[in-house]
Write a protein that holds these residues in place. Structure first.
Motif, short mmCIF file in Angstrom:
data_model
loop_
_atom_site.label_atom_id
_atom_site.label_comp_id
_atom_site.label_asym_id
_atom_site.label_seq_id
_atom_site.Cartn_x
_atom_site.Cartn_y
_atom_site.Cartn_z
N MET A 6 0.82 -1.21 0.00
CA MET A 6 0.00 0.00 0.00
C MET A 6 0.85 1.26 0.00
O MET A 6 1.99 1.28 0.49
N LEU A 7 0.24 2.33 -0.53
CA LEU A 7 0.84 3.66 -0.54
C LEU A 7 -0.22 4.67 -0.19
O LEU A 7 -1.30 4.69 -0.81
N ALA A 8 0.04 5.52 0.81
CA ALA A 8 -0.87 6.61 1.15
C ALA A 8 -0.36 7.89 0.51
O ALA A 8 0.83 8.19 0.54
N LEU A 9 -1.27 8.66 -0.09
CA LEU A 9 -0.92 9.89 -0.79
C LEU A 9 -1.75 11.05 -0.26
O LEU A 9 -2.95 10.90 0.02
N ARG A 10 -1.10 12.22 -0.13
CA ARG A 10 -1.78 13.44 0.28
C ARG A 10 -1.81 14.40 -0.89
O ARG A 10 -0.98 14.30 -1.80
N GLU A 11 -2.74 15.36 -0.89
CA GLU A 11 -2.91 16.24 -2.05
C GLU A 11 -1.68 17.09 -2.34
O GLU A 11 -1.47 17.54 -3.47
N ASP A 12 -0.80 17.28 -1.35
CA ASP A 12 0.41 18.07 -1.58
C ASP A 12 1.59 17.21 -2.00
O ASP A 12 2.71 17.70 -2.11
N GLY A 13 1.35 15.91 -2.22
CA GLY A 13 2.41 15.03 -2.71
C GLY A 13 3.14 14.26 -1.64
O GLY A 13 4.00 13.42 -1.96
N VAL A 14 2.84 14.49 -0.38
CA VAL A 14 3.47 13.70 0.69
C VAL A 14 2.96 12.26 0.58
O VAL A 14 1.77 12.03 0.36
N ALA A 15 3.87 11.30 0.73
CA ALA A 15 3.49 9.90 0.56
C ALA A 15 4.15 9.04 1.63
O ALA A 15 5.25 9.32 2.09
N VAL A 16 3.44 7.97 2.03
CA VAL A 16 3.96 6.99 2.98
C VAL A 16 3.67 5.60 2.42
O VAL A 16 2.55 5.33 1.99
N GLY A 17 4.67 4.74 2.41
CA GLY A 17 4.49 3.39 1.91
C GLY A 17 5.18 3.19 0.58
O GLY A 17 5.97 4.03 0.13
N SER A 18 4.86 2.08 -0.07
CA SER A 18 5.54 1.75 -1.33
C SER A 18 4.73 0.75 -2.13
O SER A 18 4.18 -0.21 -1.57
N VAL A 19 4.65 0.98 -3.45
CA VAL A 19 4.02 0.01 -4.34
C VAL A 19 4.98 -0.42 -5.45
O VAL A 19 4.65 -1.29 -6.26
N SER A 20 6.16 0.19 -5.50
CA SER A 20 7.15 -0.17 -6.52
C SER A 20 8.53 0.27 -6.03
O SER A 20 8.72 0.59 -4.87
N GLY A 21 9.46 0.33 -6.95
CA GLY A 21 10.81 0.78 -6.60
C GLY A 21 10.95 2.28 -6.52
O GLY A 21 12.02 2.77 -6.17
N CYS A 80 9.52 4.79 -9.09
CA CYS A 80 9.04 5.56 -10.24
C CYS A 80 7.52 5.65 -10.28
O CYS A 80 6.96 6.68 -10.65
N ILE A 81 6.82 4.57 -9.93
CA ILE A 81 5.37 4.62 -9.91
C ILE A 81 4.89 5.55 -8.80
O ILE A 81 3.93 6.31 -8.97
N GLU A 82 5.59 5.52 -7.67
CA GLU A 82 5.26 6.47 -6.60
C GLU A 82 5.39 7.90 -7.11
O GLU A 82 4.51 8.74 -6.85
N ASP A 83 6.44 8.19 -7.86
CA ASP A 83 6.64 9.54 -8.39
C ASP A 83 5.49 9.94 -9.31
O ASP A 83 5.02 11.08 -9.28
N ASP A 84 5.03 9.00 -10.14
CA ASP A 84 3.92 9.29 -11.04
C ASP A 84 2.65 9.59 -10.27
O ASP A 84 1.92 10.55 -10.58
N GLY A 116 -9.01 1.37 -11.08
CA GLY A 116 -7.85 0.53 -11.33
C GLY A 116 -6.88 1.24 -12.26
O GLY A 116 -7.28 1.93 -13.19
N VAL A 117 -5.60 1.09 -11.97
CA VAL A 117 -4.54 1.69 -12.79
C VAL A 117 -3.50 0.61 -13.05
O VAL A 117 -3.09 -0.10 -12.13
N THR A 118 -3.09 0.47 -14.31
CA THR A 118 -2.09 -0.55 -14.66
C THR A 118 -0.84 0.11 -15.19
O THR A 118 -0.90 1.01 -16.04
N TYR A 119 0.29 -0.33 -14.68
CA TYR A 119 1.59 0.16 -15.12
C TYR A 119 2.38 -0.98 -15.76
O TYR A 119 2.33 -2.11 -15.27
N GLY A 174 10.55 1.73 -14.38
CA GLY A 174 11.55 0.96 -13.64
C GLY A 174 11.10 -0.43 -13.25
O GLY A 174 11.64 -1.02 -12.32
N LEU A 175 10.10 -0.98 -13.97
CA LEU A 175 9.67 -2.34 -13.67
C LEU A 175 10.62 -3.34 -14.31
O LEU A 175 11.17 -3.07 -15.38
N PRO A 176 10.81 -4.51 -13.68
CA PRO A 176 11.67 -5.52 -14.28
C PRO A 176 11.10 -5.95 -15.63
O PRO A 176 9.93 -5.74 -15.94
N CYS A 177 11.94 -6.60 -16.41
CA CYS A 177 11.56 -7.04 -17.75
C CYS A 177 10.30 -7.89 -17.69
O CYS A 177 10.24 -8.89 -16.97
#
Length: 337
Positions: free
Chosen positions: A41-56, A58-62, A79-82, A93-96
């Motif tokens: 899981m990843l928590a996101l705030r409207e100002d861009g503050v984030a806690v957690g991780s769903v990838s390495g 780059c997806i968090e940055d997006d 649903g969102v697919t990367y 930055g996803l593996p092959c």
């Protein structure tokens, strides 16, 4: 429930209480190689503050960029697919061959978060069911084998400790091991009948049991999601626990001590009603051989071994599933025309 997921839910609770707009992103499916497993899981705030991780990263940055720009869903979960294409996989930055599917939900009412956190503190396993269309949430008890389920309309996630660690002995090494294990999704139970040790035990969110180790192993009904680690250095206590643990389905049974001491321990165990196969299950010396000497280093070695063993069991289960599926396909009658 590991410390990362707890931090995510606490952030969601605190941010909503502070009046912020909040989104919760959950990994629901992975295809090929992926940095994080379903349920991350990843928590996101409207100002861009984030806690957690769903990838390495780059997806968090997006997602952070979309939160700042107001491009995340407001009234329903989506649903969102990367990583659908090779170009996207490389960009994020996803593996092959890796593909990651998320559900991103706007958290409009965080009443359920406090309830989940309370249940986790009480070592209860809880399933959370989210209706993507109207954002309604239902909580229900779940078992240790419960898993994430997503059908496109409903998302069910599982929260709470689904693995147990029974530590024999409330020693200094035990305290380091207990603290680290809590961060790795373990319910930690510490067994020690010695009052001089239990009276000074200070690790929060663990359970102290003062019974005799063999009785405690039986009372806990040790199962395949339980590890038993004996750390007292007192054969009268350690061996009592091992006599029952080695006959149980526990996925890991280990004992502290040198190679020589553990050879003597195996000789003692052979005098009781244990088979050679059961005694061979003993990890002694306990933990991976990483040259650990201090109590925190020994704790790291033990937990690293638990991680390795759980990964091995998961790979074995996956192979069995594939094999069974292949065998079923082989015996499926062919349609004739």
């Amino acid at each position: 429930m590991d410390s990362v997921d707890l931090s995510v839910l606490k952030a969601v609770r605190d941010w909503r209480a502070g009046g912020h707009r909040v989104w919760l992103a959950t990994v629901v499916r992975t295809f090929g190689s992926s940095p994080r497993p379903p349920g991350a899981m990843l928590a996101l705030r409207e100002d861009g503050v984030a806690v957690g991780s769903v990838s390495g990263g780059c997806i968090e940055d997006d997602l952070i960029g979309k939160a700042r720009e107001g491009r995340l869903p407001e009234h329903r979960a989506e649903g969102v697919t990367y990583g659908v294409t090779q170009e996207e996989a490389m960009r994020f930055g996803l593996p092959c061959g890796g593909t990651l599917q998320l559900v991103v939900e706007p958290v409009q009412d965080a009443y359920w978060v406090g309830d989940v956190l309370h249940r986790v503190e009480r070592h209860q396993i809880t399933a959370r069911q989210l209706n993507l269309a109207n954002l309604s949430v239902d909580l229900m008890p779940a078992g240790p084998d419960a898993a994430l389920v997503f059908d496109g309309e409903m998302l069910t996630t599982v929260h709470g400790p689904r693995w147990r660690l029974l530590i024999i002995g409330a020693s200094q090494t035990s305290s380091y091991l207990a603290r680290m294990a809590l961060a790795l999704d373990y319910e930690v139970i510490v067994c020690d009948p010695r009052e001089e040790y239990t009276s000074v035990w200070d690790v929060a969110d663990t359970r102290i049991v003062k019974g005799m180790p063999d009785d405690v192993v039986l009372e806990l009904q040790v199962d395949v999601r339980t590890a038993v680690v004996a750390l007292t250095h007192d054969p009268k206590l350690d061996d009592m626990a091992l006599l029952e643990a080695l006959k149980s389905p526990a996925f890991y049974v280990g004992a502290l001590g040198s190679q020589r001491n553990n050879e003597k321990r195996r000789e003692r165990l052979a005098l009781f009603d244990l088979s050679a196969q059961e005694i061979a299950r003993l990890h002694g010396p306990v933990g991976l051989d990483i040259g650990s000497r201090t109590p925190p280093e020994i704790a790291v070695a033990i937990l690293a071994h638990l991680v390795q063993e759980r990964a091995r069991l998961a790979r074995s289960a996956a192979r069995d599933t594939e094999l069974n599926a292949g065998e079923a396909a082989c015996v499926t009658p062919k349609q004739t025309f």
